[in-house]
Design a protein around this motif. Structure first.
Motif, PDB file in Angstrom:
ATOM      1  N   UNK A   6     -34.814 -91.183 -10.833  1.00 40.96           N
ATOM      2  CA  UNK A   6     -35.480 -90.690  -9.622  1.00 40.96           C
ATOM      3  C   UNK A   6     -34.936 -89.346  -9.159  1.00 40.96           C
ATOM      4  N   UNK A   7     -33.618 -89.155  -9.241  1.00 43.25           N
ATOM      5  CA  UNK A   7     -32.995 -88.032  -8.535  1.00 43.25           C
ATOM      6  C   UNK A   7     -32.300 -86.998  -9.437  1.00 43.25           C
ATOM      7  N   UNK A   8     -31.850 -87.382 -10.622  1.00 42.31           N
ATOM      8  CA  UNK A   8     -30.934 -86.506 -11.364  1.00 42.31           C
ATOM      9  C   UNK A   8     -31.637 -85.462 -12.219  1.00 42.31           C
ATOM     10  N   UNK A   9     -32.886 -85.738 -12.617  1.00 42.92           N
ATOM     11  CA  UNK A   9     -33.553 -84.804 -13.523  1.00 42.92           C
ATOM     12  C   UNK A   9     -32.862 -84.701 -14.865  1.00 42.92           C
ATOM     13  N   UNK A  10     -32.315 -85.809 -15.345  1.00 47.43           N
ATOM     14  CA  UNK A  10     -31.537 -85.811 -16.591  1.00 47.43           C
ATOM     15  C   UNK A  10     -32.430 -86.166 -17.774  1.00 47.43           C
ATOM     16  N   UNK A  11     -32.078 -85.660 -18.959  1.00 49.30           N
ATOM     17  CA  UNK A  11     -32.762 -86.052 -20.197  1.00 49.30           C
ATOM     18  C   UNK A  11     -31.842 -86.853 -21.118  1.00 49.30           C
ATOM     19  N   UNK A  12     -30.650 -87.157 -20.638  1.00 47.57           N
ATOM     20  CA  UNK A  12     -29.730 -87.964 -21.441  1.00 47.57           C
ATOM     21  C   UNK A  12     -28.939 -88.881 -20.507  1.00 47.57           C
ATOM     22  N   UNK A  13     -29.008 -90.171 -20.783  1.00 42.70           N
ATOM     23  CA  UNK A  13     -28.287 -91.178 -19.993  1.00 42.70           C
ATOM     24  C   UNK A  13     -27.450 -92.013 -20.955  1.00 42.70           C
ATOM     25  N   UNK A  14     -26.162 -92.109 -20.688  1.00 48.28           N
ATOM     26  CA  UNK A  14     -25.253 -92.893 -21.530  1.00 48.28           C
ATOM     27  C   UNK A  14     -24.732 -94.061 -20.704  1.00 48.28           C
ATOM     28  N   UNK A  15     -24.979 -95.261 -21.185  1.00 46.05           N
ATOM     29  CA  UNK A  15     -24.483 -96.477 -20.531  1.00 46.05           C
ATOM     30  C   UNK A  15     -23.456 -97.110 -21.462  1.00 46.05           C
ATOM     31  N   UNK A  16     -22.244 -97.290 -20.981  1.00 48.09           N
ATOM     32  CA  UNK A  16     -21.166 -97.866 -21.786  1.00 48.09           C
ATOM     33  C   UNK A  16     -20.639 -99.122 -21.108  1.00 48.09           C
ATOM     34  N   UNK A  17     -20.342-100.107 -21.937  1.00 46.30           N
ATOM     35  CA  UNK A  17     -19.743-101.351 -21.436  1.00 46.30           C
ATOM     36  C   UNK A  17     -18.490-101.637 -22.248  1.00 46.30           C
ATOM     37  N   UNK A  68     -26.588 -86.089 -17.737  1.00 46.22           N
ATOM     38  CA  UNK A  68     -26.419 -84.632 -17.766  1.00 46.22           C
ATOM     39  C   UNK A  68     -27.364 -83.952 -16.782  1.00 46.22           C
ATOM     40  N   UNK A  69     -27.627 -84.653 -15.671  1.00 54.99           N
ATOM     41  CA  UNK A  69     -28.567 -84.133 -14.682  1.00 54.99           C
ATOM     42  C   UNK A  69     -27.968 -83.112 -13.738  1.00 54.99           C
ATOM     43  N   UNK A  70     -28.583 -82.968 -12.588  1.00 60.04           N
ATOM     44  CA  UNK A  70     -28.208 -81.884 -11.673  1.00 60.04           C
ATOM     45  C   UNK A  70     -26.919 -82.166 -10.902  1.00 60.04           C
ATOM     46  N   UNK A  71     -26.458 -83.423 -10.867  1.00 57.15           N
ATOM     47  CA  UNK A  71     -25.202 -83.734 -10.191  1.00 57.15           C
ATOM     48  C   UNK A  71     -25.301 -83.602  -8.674  1.00 57.15           C
ATOM     49  N   UNK A  72     -24.224 -83.920  -7.987  1.00 59.46           N
ATOM     50  CA  UNK A  72     -24.190 -83.833  -6.527  1.00 59.46           C
ATOM     51  C   UNK A  72     -22.738 -83.859  -6.064  1.00 59.46           C
ATOM     52  N   UNK A  73     -22.556 -83.632  -4.765  1.00 59.30           N
ATOM     53  CA  UNK A  73     -21.213 -83.681  -4.173  1.00 59.30           C
ATOM     54  C   UNK A  73     -20.980 -85.093  -3.626  1.00 59.30           C
TER      55      UNK A  73
END
Length: 658
Positions: free
Chosen positions: A580-591, A605-610
């Motif tokens: 919804x918010x990050x505008x990312x094209x790569x998501x890594x989920x690790x367990x 690797x999206x826009x990030x935030x503070x």
């Protein structure tokens, strides 16, 4: 002195004078393991190579590693950024050795930022990877770093064991540079443990090896270590000579960071030999060098040594000013305790009791875990010192009237300090008691809140399960029956061609409705989670999302069903937040699942935030509350334009603790 025994990690020695020396010693240990980054002048040329498209992954990872090293010690953000980029590339290439190296660098950055828990987490990951790929040199490097982390945590026997592990690997491969680093570290560790014979033995071995390798940086550190040993064994001339060698080498070496640390140590040594004028000179020079590289911990340490030197010269106002400047530079540093203690001490000497008490209360904030027994031990030690001084005074009366007057002055000082300490100890007792009561109330309120949150989560899970079952078995079944009846009606009735097309569209919409209903029911409570567990359900979930990759490490044992549902929902919401918010094209989920803990990390690797900025949304707050209801911990690492990493960890109840 009033605060002569204020403790942090080692109660029997932690006065402002020795504490400052110990902090400088710890910085030596970090520099011995990680170096001082003399290569920083080549960073611009290395960064210019990154846009090149024809580099191999190995070449690119090597550049990331060099940049991470180069920025270490003076730009932690950039060092961590290149460690992050390198680690992601190493994971993508499935290169265990490079993953071990970048995890080690991650650990180093967190260690320098004062987060020893995160440093230990990443160094353990690095150790497992180094052992997996069988690279003994990397394993030796990891053991050495882990030893330094354990030194900072006050676990000296374990730290010594880890350093010796590293030494064995270096000796097996005849790596003289590695042997030198670890031998010097062992010398410093024995020095900190006050086992001076062992410390001198290893320091001299390291010195011979450093001279053989012409390693000026290590010679600077080893000579400083030896000078402290010589002071403590009453060999002051040797101490001064050894320290002067370090100073001369540091001036010729070209590293302002190393020069700042060397000059601070020199000031510490001259304080111990009661040459306060020289101590002040070197503290001021150290401050200039520390400011030139912007190292706040070195600046704070320089002010602390300067405050001690001014106090030794009887300049109590100047001592207070220096201590306050150091505290203002880095009020979150561990060395702040020594700075606050110097302020208290200076105000006692100038008779400003109100301000002394004010800063003593601030000092108490750094040592909340201290108990009444420790306070009584301080008073007891003060009484012993007082009795010792009293006996020495009686013996010296026969020598001369001048000596008698001096002893009387000192006795009066000790009596004043003893009275002040007793008063402050009583105040501290009540402060600690009140804080314990407040902490108990807060803990009970938190437990009450957690029980309520858990009840809400249990109700939510039950309702999701019921709705998913009703949708799938009830409404889904009804729609399927409607579809069958429509098909039967079509076969038994003559319909015009236009109506046939309309009829087929209706049946198609019905098919889409059935599929959408099943998808919604699956998302509310996936059947694979109940049947097969987290790994399979999370893998299915990520496979349905473009750009999402799921990785699982460790064992595959089933967890408590409620915990599995909570973890699945947490990952589901975190990934939806990214979409919804990050505008990312790569998501890594690790367990990562181990016998005593399970952790989840979601990176993008999206826009990030503070993370510190206030937001109107409640999504992350709700997730944190859910995690807290299971005594979990959530950490957020993000910067605008640099992506986001959110990690969640839960402690599991092992069989021996059940």
């Amino acid at each position: 002195m009033l605060v002569a025994n204020m403790n942090l990690d080692k109660p029997e020695e932690m006065n402002p004078k020795t504490f400052c020396g110990n902090m400088i010693w710890l910085i030596w240990a970090v520099l011995l393991v990680f170096g001082t980054n003399v290569r920083a002048q080549n960073l611009d040329s290395l960064e210019l190579l990154l846009p090149k498209k024809d580099m191999t992954p190995e070449e690119r990872m090597n550049i990331y590693y060099e940049l991470c090293w180069g920025y270490f010690n003076f730009d932690y953000d950039k060092s961590r950024e290149y460690a992050y980029l390198g680690l992601n590339l190493a994971k993508k290439e499935k290169n265990d050795l490079w993953q071990a190296k970048f995890n080690r660098m991650y650990s180093g950055v967190f260690f320098r930022l004062g987060d020893s828990d995160s440093a230990l987490f990443y160094i353990d990951k690095s150790l497992a990877l180094a052992q997996k790929c069988g690279d003994e040199m990397e394993e030796a490097n990891v053991w050495s770093v882990k030893g330094t982390i354990y030194i900072a945590r006050g676990k000296y026997p374990e730290a010594l064991e880890f350093q010796i592990n590293a030494l064995k690997f270096y000796e097996n491969s005849d790596d003289k540079s590695g042997i030198l680093t670890v031998t010097a570290n062992i010398a410093l560790l024995y020095q900190y443990m006050e086992q001076l014979n062992h410390a001198e033995k290893y320091a001299l071995k390291a010195k011979v090896l450093a001279e053989e390798l012409d390693d000026k940086e290590k010679l600077i550190q080893i000579n400083s270590c030896l000078s402290d040993i010589y002071v403590k064994t009453n060999r002051k001339e040797q101490a001064v000579k050894s320290m002067q060698k370090s100073i001369d080498l540091a001036h010729s070496f070209g590293s302002q960071l190393l020069l700042a640390n060397t000059l601070q140590y020199a000031a510490h040594i001259y304080i111990n030999v009661e040459r306060y004028d020289l101590a002040l000179k070197y503290a001021e020079e150290s401050l200039e060098s520390a400011k030139s590289v912007g190292s706040t911990d070195h600046i704070a340490a320089a002010y602390s040594v300067m405050a001690r030197a001014q106090f030794g010269l009887g300049r109590y106002a100047e001592s207070e000013t220096a201590a306050l400047q150091g505290f203002g530079t880095d009020s979150a540093s561990v060395i702040s305790s020594a700075l606050l203690a110097s302020v208290v001490e200076a105000n006692i000497m100038t008779g400003n009791k109100k301000k002394a008490l004010e800063y003593y209360n601030k000092y108490c904030d750094f040592i909340e875990s201290r108990n009444v027994n420790e306070l009584e031990r301080q008073i007891s030690e003060m009484e012993v010192k007082y009795e010792t001084e009293k006996k020495e005074l009686k013996i010296s009366v026969l020598e001369s009237e001048k000596q008698l007057l001096e002893k009387e002055r000192r006795l009066t000082l000790w009596l004043s300090i003893a009275g002040g300490t007793a008063l402050l100890s009583a105040l501290a007792f009540f402060v600690v008691r009140q804080r314990l009561i407040r902490q108990k109330v807060v803990r009970l309120e938190r437990e009450k809140q957690l029980i309520a949150t858990q009840a809400v989560l249990d109700g939510e899970t039950a309702e999701r399960t019921r709705l998913a079952r009703d949708l799938h078995d009830g409404l889904g079944g009804m729609l399927s029956v409607v579809k069958l009846n429509l098909n039967d009606m079509k076969n038994g009735v003559s319909i015009e061609s236009e109506d046939v097309m309309r009829f087929d569209r209706v049946v198609g919409l019905l098919d889409e409705s059935i599929r959408e209903l099943r998808r919604v029911a699956h998302n509310m409570m996936p059947d694979s989670l109940t049947r097969y567990g987290l790994r399979v359900s999370l893998n299915d979930f990520c496979n349905d999302i473009p750009g999402a990759v799921f990785s699982h490490y460790g064992n595959d044992e089933r967890l408590d069903p409620k915990l599995e549902v909570m973890i699945y929902r947490t990952v589901h919401e975190l990934v939806n937040n990214v979409l919804k918010h990050a505008g990312a094209d790569e998501i890594i989920v690790q367990m990562v699942q181990e016998s005593d803990r399970v952790s989840i990390a979601v990176q993008d690797n999206g826009r990030g935030f503070d993370p510190d900025a206030e937001t109107s949304g409640t999504g992350l707050k709700n997730i944190r509350n859910r995690v807290g209801s299971y005594n979990g911990r959530m950490e957020i690492y993000s910067e605008p334009g640099k992506g986001t990493e959110i990690s969640v960890e839960f402690k599991l109840m092992t069989d021996d603790k059940k």
